[in-house]
Scaffold this active site. Structure first.
Site, mmCIF file in Angstrom:
data_model
loop_
_atom_site.group_PDB
_atom_site.id
_atom_site.type_symbol
_atom_site.label_atom_id
_atom_site.label_comp_id
_atom_site.label_asym_id
_atom_site.label_seq_id
_atom_site.Cartn_x
_atom_site.Cartn_y
_atom_site.Cartn_z
ATOM 1 N N CYS A 113 -10.488 1.582 -8.214
ATOM 2 C CA CYS A 113 -9.671 1.967 -7.067
ATOM 3 C C CYS A 113 -9.641 0.783 -6.115
ATOM 4 O O CYS A 113 -10.633 0.067 -5.982
ATOM 5 C CB CYS A 113 -10.254 3.191 -6.371
ATOM 6 S SG CYS A 113 -9.301 3.733 -4.925
ATOM 7 N N ASN A 142 -11.139 -1.958 -0.568
ATOM 8 C CA ASN A 142 -10.142 -1.540 0.403
ATOM 9 C C ASN A 142 -9.565 -2.623 1.304
ATOM 10 O O ASN A 142 -8.934 -2.311 2.297
ATOM 11 C CB ASN A 142 -10.717 -0.422 1.285
ATOM 12 C CG ASN A 142 -10.510 0.947 0.671
ATOM 13 O OD1 ASN A 142 -9.464 1.219 0.106
ATOM 14 N ND2 ASN A 142 -11.508 1.797 0.760
ATOM 15 N N ASP A 154 -16.511 11.894 -2.396
ATOM 16 C CA ASP A 154 -15.895 10.645 -1.952
ATOM 17 C C ASP A 154 -16.667 10.075 -0.758
ATOM 18 O O ASP A 154 -17.842 10.371 -0.538
ATOM 19 C CB ASP A 154 -14.417 10.879 -1.629
ATOM 20 C CG ASP A 154 -13.560 9.633 -1.834
ATOM 21 O OD1 ASP A 154 -13.547 8.768 -0.948
ATOM 22 O OD2 ASP A 154 -12.913 9.515 -2.896
ATOM 23 N N ASP A 155 -16.027 9.256 0.030
ATOM 24 C CA ASP A 155 -16.624 8.503 1.130
ATOM 25 C C ASP A 155 -17.345 9.422 2.125
ATOM 26 O O ASP A 155 -16.959 10.561 2.338
ATOM 27 C CB ASP A 155 -15.499 7.736 1.831
ATOM 28 C CG ASP A 155 -16.002 6.600 2.712
ATOM 29 O OD1 ASP A 155 -17.226 6.457 2.865
ATOM 30 O OD2 ASP A 155 -15.152 5.857 3.225
ATOM 31 N N ARG A 194 -9.288 -2.880 7.495
ATOM 32 C CA ARG A 194 -9.905 -1.556 7.385
ATOM 33 C C ARG A 194 -11.288 -1.538 8.044
ATOM 34 O O ARG A 194 -12.212 -0.908 7.557
ATOM 35 C CB ARG A 194 -10.001 -1.117 5.911
ATOM 36 C CG ARG A 194 -8.665 -0.988 5.189
ATOM 37 C CD ARG A 194 -8.004 0.344 5.423
ATOM 38 N NE ARG A 194 -8.716 1.418 4.769
ATOM 39 C CZ ARG A 194 -8.316 2.017 3.637
ATOM 40 N NH1 ARG A 194 -7.216 1.613 3.024
ATOM 41 N NH2 ARG A 194 -9.002 3.012 3.120
ATOM 42 N N TRP A 205 0.839 -1.191 0.000
ATOM 43 C CA TRP A 205 0.000 0.000 0.000
ATOM 44 C C TRP A 205 0.876 1.243 0.000
ATOM 45 O O TRP A 205 1.858 1.335 0.730
ATOM 46 C CB TRP A 205 -0.914 0.014 1.240
ATOM 47 C CG TRP A 205 -1.729 1.266 1.316
ATOM 48 C CD1 TRP A 205 -2.807 1.596 0.545
ATOM 49 C CD2 TRP A 205 -1.504 2.388 2.182
ATOM 50 N NE1 TRP A 205 -3.282 2.847 0.876
ATOM 51 C CE2 TRP A 205 -2.501 3.358 1.880
ATOM 52 C CE3 TRP A 205 -0.564 2.661 3.178
ATOM 53 C CZ2 TRP A 205 -2.570 4.581 2.545
ATOM 54 C CZ3 TRP A 205 -0.642 3.869 3.846
ATOM 55 C CH2 TRP A 205 -1.643 4.814 3.528
ATOM 56 N N ASP A 227 -2.946 5.471 -3.450
ATOM 57 C CA ASP A 227 -3.391 6.410 -2.422
ATOM 58 C C ASP A 227 -2.294 7.403 -2.060
ATOM 59 O O ASP A 227 -2.565 8.430 -1.427
ATOM 60 C CB ASP A 227 -3.811 5.656 -1.159
ATOM 61 C CG ASP A 227 -5.212 5.073 -1.262
ATOM 62 O OD1 ASP A 227 -5.937 5.419 -2.213
ATOM 63 O OD2 ASP A 227 -5.581 4.256 -0.391
ATOM 64 N N LYS A 282 -16.291 6.295 -8.803
ATOM 65 C CA LYS A 282 -15.025 5.748 -8.298
ATOM 66 C C LYS A 282 -15.369 4.521 -7.460
ATOM 67 O O LYS A 282 -16.000 4.628 -6.416
ATOM 68 C CB LYS A 282 -14.286 6.784 -7.451
ATOM 69 C CG LYS A 282 -12.927 6.300 -6.942
ATOM 70 C CD LYS A 282 -12.199 7.402 -6.190
ATOM 71 C CE LYS A 282 -10.821 6.946 -5.723
ATOM 72 N NZ LYS A 282 -10.110 8.029 -5.017
ATOM 73 N N TRP A 283 -14.933 3.349 -7.935
ATOM 74 C CA TRP A 283 -15.280 2.062 -7.317
ATOM 75 C C TRP A 283 -14.087 1.583 -6.497
ATOM 76 O O TRP A 283 -13.058 1.202 -7.043
ATOM 77 C CB TRP A 283 -15.615 1.059 -8.421
ATOM 78 C CG TRP A 283 -16.082 -0.287 -7.961
ATOM 79 C CD1 TRP A 283 -15.354 -1.226 -7.281
ATOM 80 C CD2 TRP A 283 -17.375 -0.865 -8.189
ATOM 81 N NE1 TRP A 283 -16.109 -2.352 -7.060
ATOM 82 C CE2 TRP A 283 -17.365 -2.158 -7.618
ATOM 83 C CE3 TRP A 283 -18.530 -0.439 -8.827
ATOM 84 C CZ2 TRP A 283 -18.459 -3.017 -7.672
ATOM 85 C CZ3 TRP A 283 -19.622 -1.281 -8.873
ATOM 86 C CH2 TRP A 283 -19.586 -2.557 -8.294
ATOM 87 N N ASP A 284 -14.243 1.587 -5.191
ATOM 88 C CA ASP A 284 -13.127 1.245 -4.307
ATOM 89 C C ASP A 284 -13.216 -0.213 -3.849
ATOM 90 O O ASP A 284 -14.261 -0.875 -3.955
ATOM 91 C CB ASP A 284 -13.118 2.177 -3.096
ATOM 92 C CG ASP A 284 -11.707 2.519 -2.630
ATOM 93 O OD1 ASP A 284 -10.768 1.750 -2.933
ATOM 94 O OD2 ASP A 284 -11.544 3.548 -1.955
#
Length: 777
Positions: A516, A472, A358-359, A435, A191, A538, A468-470
């Site tokens: 993402c 994590n 975003d989030d 996470r 990361w 990131d 934007k498809w994350d």
């Protein structure tokens, strides 16, 4: 072009030839892959083993068929080849050995793979083999892309028996090379430090580049390059391999004591055990391979053209991408509609085209411990919902984009409370968390249908232009409650993900989807079949991004790479770097910003406005030009440069990027290849210097003593900027390529003036090449 002659198969692209053959007994042998050859016959590339080979095993007793030495086109176990095999099947009633023999071949006009794959191939060769004892058919496919010098391969198994087998290993492609004097290049990391170049000089043994995380991973990208030891960016022979797949992958390179080399690439056999019942068909992902005789830049350019023209599809194929502002580092979870709209207005003022929320917009998502899975608007933050927010953003003059992370769920969520069985976890065992979240079980059709329906509801609720498809976290505790065979979990998860994306991209063809995965944790050709661009990392720190973007460029074009200019101190490294350098580096790809414009001083806002205007004026060049790396690399030097040349070869932008400055630095000379014959003007994009950059040196020239950081010092820094150097050269294409341009020397303690570059630590420049009659634009 595919030619079949005298039991030899000759596949040709514009500059390469690939040759394999079949024996009378039905074995497929690999003969040649490299520069294009006009073969009168193929005797010169036929392997000669008449001298014997000690204790080696002869295939079915056939003379000179020494299995452990033969260059095979596709290998199995148990028939005398003791190297790593491409295919392994198991049934307790049968021997683990398999012997597939040639049955037939056919040249097809187009391909029909069940997996996401390349498109626009010129021809397809299908070679059919069969094991008469197992009663299983093996089909090898070769897709040809002449103009990009790419050949792609995949394989298919068809069970024609009444028995059930386990597929323990099934690679997409194999190449046996007669020589092993190569350096293996892989792109490894973690990361925030993805795709760092790692080179290994090959000796006898086995080398593995793989992922076991459930995704293609930030640890080891599927891209693998083999280069001759004297090959560099501009010259020499090299081979590149990649995989159109987003799950666990594995590339094995084996060097034998006889200095022969075998490369295998495909799905990782880690935790893989696939049930293969009667009438079942199993298809591997597509492996992509290319060869360049003109160095690593030639290889990368093959990959870049292939991705742009044969992987990316739909509306956004070869289309310029918008300049965006992402809200994350400006707000994190702490925002409301009023704050977002203020930020959007400021974004419009500086030239931003797309505002991305975003989030934090859904459920009770005020931190990362809650609400993943609850894709319902938080009306406390957004009282007018997504529709109302998007309408207000549109009225400002910006398009609207949104962040989602659909594959994940928090334990603290309504979705988990309703459907705890939808989370991936082993019954009776406490699951691991990454996470603060778990993975949703995409092997379960019910989960997939829920996600598709819920996301359609969200995406159609407002005027949405970008997603934007994350993704994590990595996958652990792999267990699918609807699976009969848990050895199929990893592959079926990825196939479930592809099914979801197939439906969503078909339903929303105008949305620009960006992949993402905590940055670059799933940066691969499979993702690019659905997401035309991917969040590279990131980590937006200028210095780290030189490494990351350089490594990424070996296999992926600038149009696939998203770069954001962020604030300083950088939120990942706490490093302070110049705004100009952060922008200059971000230019080479899809430009975005991720900082709080509301808190920037006027001079920085004006600088950003000028940056965006400049980028827009040459956007197609930065996103779709022919990209090359210079011979100086950040992996071996304190700086790097790379450049992009326009399609008509009349325009170029070159970026020079420095890490730490050391006293008495090496002279900087840059070379540019690929320009059309003619006369050009080479000049740098002008920079201005804040006097604070020089610290106490101001008193070396000031007639009065100025206190550093004092009122006078601060006042001067606000109202006056020192003009940087202006380098202008009149050159032609031959001068650029052969003699290069010796740039002004750098300031390193002495000699400041109009013909000295002031870069310092983390300094950079963009240089422009224009036709002489167009140099003023």
């Amino acid at each position: 072009m595919i030619e079949v002659r005298d039991n030899f198969f000759h596949i040709q692209t514009a500059n390469t030839s690939y040759v394999f053959s079949r024996t009378d007994s039905g074995l497929l042998l690999h003969n040649y892959y490299g520069p294009k050859v006009n073969f009168l016959n193929f005797d010169n590339v036929r392997q000669k083993l008449e001298g014997g080979a000690g204790t080696s095993v002869l295939y079915e007793g056939e003379e000179n068929m020494h299995m452990d030495l033969l260059d095979l086109e596709y290998s199995t176990i148990g028939i005398g080849d003791f190297r790593e095999a491409a295919l392994a099947l198991f049934n307790p009633k049968f021997s683990p050995s398999a012997s597939f023999k040639y049955q037939s071949h056919e040249i097809l006009e187009a391909d029909s793979s069940a997996l996401p794959s390349s498109h626009g191939e010129a021809e397809v060769l299908r070679v059919t083999l069969r094991d008469a004892v197992l009663n299983v058919r093996l089909e090898l496919y070769y897709k040809v892309f002449p103009e990009t010098d790419v050949i792609s391969r995949y394989a298919k198994l068809v069970n024609e028996s009444e028995e059930t087998y386990s597929i323990l290993r099934f690679h997409s492609a194999q190449i046996d090379f007669p020589e092993s004097d190569y350096v293996m290049m892989t792109f490894m990391g973690a990361w925030a430090k993805e795709r760092h170049l790692v080179e290994k000089e090959l000796k006898p043994g086995i080398y593995i580049n793989d992922s076991k995380t459930g995704g293609s991973s930030n640890r080891a990208n599927p891209l693998v390059i083999l280069r001759k030891r004297n090959t560099d960016e501009g010259q020499g022979s090299c081979y590149g391999f990649n995989l159109v797949y987003s799950g666990n992958h594995k590339t094995t390179v084996e060097v034998t004591p006889q200095q022969r080399l075998r490369l295998l690439t495909g799905i990782n056999d880690h935790a893989f055990n696939f049930t293969f019942a009667p009438k079942d068909v199993f298809t591997t992902p597509e492996a992509v391979m290319t060869f360049s005789a003109s160095g690593l830049n030639g290889l990368s350019q093959n990959f870049h053209a292939f991705v742009n023209n044969h992987i990316v599809r739909g509306k956004w194929k070869n289309k310029i991408r918008p300049v965006l502002l992402n809200s994350w580092e400006a707000n994190y979870f702490n925002f409301d509609e009023k704050r977002l709209l203020k930020l959007a207005k400021k974004a419009k003022e500086v030239g931003i085209e797309l505002f991305v929320l975003d989030d934090g917009w859904f459920g009770k998502r005020n931190n990362d411990t809650t609400s993943l899975g609850d894709w319902n608007v938080n009306y406390k933050k957004l009282p007018h919902g997504l529709k109302g927010l998007a309408e207000r953003i549109n009225r400002i003059g910006l398009d609207f984009g949104l962040w989602v992370e659909p594959e994940m769920v928090n334990e603290e969520s309504d979705l988990f409370r309703e459907h705890p069985d939808w989370a991936v976890r082993v019954p009776g065992r406490k699951p691991g968390l990454g996470r603060n979240q778990m993975v949703l079980d995409l092997t379960n059709r019910e989960v997939r249908e829920y996600l598709v329906n819920k996301l359609k509801e969200v995406f159609s609720s407002c005027n949405l232009k970008y997603v934007k498809w994350d993704y994590n976290r990595n996958i652990t505790d792999m267990y699918g409650r609807t699976l009969e065979n848990q050895g199929e979990f990893f592959h079926r998860y990825i196939m479930g993900f592809y099914e979801i994306m197939e439906e969503l991209t078909r339903s929303f063809p105008d949305i620009l989807f960006e992949g993402c995965a905590s940055g670059g944790n799933r940066f691969d050709l499979g993702i690019l079949c659905y997401f035309p661009q991917i969040w590279t990392s990131d980590d937006t720190d200028y210095l780290e991004r030189i490494y990351i973007q350089t490594g990424t460029s070996y296999g992926y074009p600038p149009s696939a790479i998203t770069n954001h200019v962020s604030d300083v101190p950088n939120h990942q490294t706490l490093r302070v770097t110049p705004l100009s350098s952060r922008f200059n580096l971000a230019c080479f790809g899809n430009l975005g910003y991720e900082l709080n414009l509301m808190e920037l001083p006027k001079e920085e806002l004006q600088e950003i406005k000028m940056q965006i205007s400049f980028y827009k004026s040459r956007r197609e060049l930065f996103q779709y030009g022919t990209f090359s790396r210079g011979e100086r690399s950040i992996f071996s030097d304190n700086c790097a440069y790379f450049y992009t040349v326009s399609k008509d070869k009349k325009e170029c932008a070159l970026g020079f990027f420095q890490g730490l400055l050391h006293p008495s630095p090496k002279e900087d000379i840059v070379y540019v290849k690929g320009m059309k014959e003619g006369t050009y003007v080479f000049r740098n994009r002008l920079e201005k210097h804040n006097i604070k950059k020089f610290g106490g040196l101001i008193n070396y020239v000031s007639p009065i003593r100025i206190k550093v950081g004092g009122r006078i010092h601060n006042f001067i820094s606000r109202v006056y900027k020192i003009k940087g150097e202006q380098e202008v050269y009149r050159v032609n294409a031959e001068m650029l390529e052969k003699s290069g341009i010796r740039l002004f020397s750098q300031f390193a303690g002495t000699g400041f003036g109009s013909k000295v570059r002031v870069l310092g630590d983390f300094g950079s420049r963009i240089y422009l090449l224009d036709k002489e009659d167009n140099s003023e634009n």
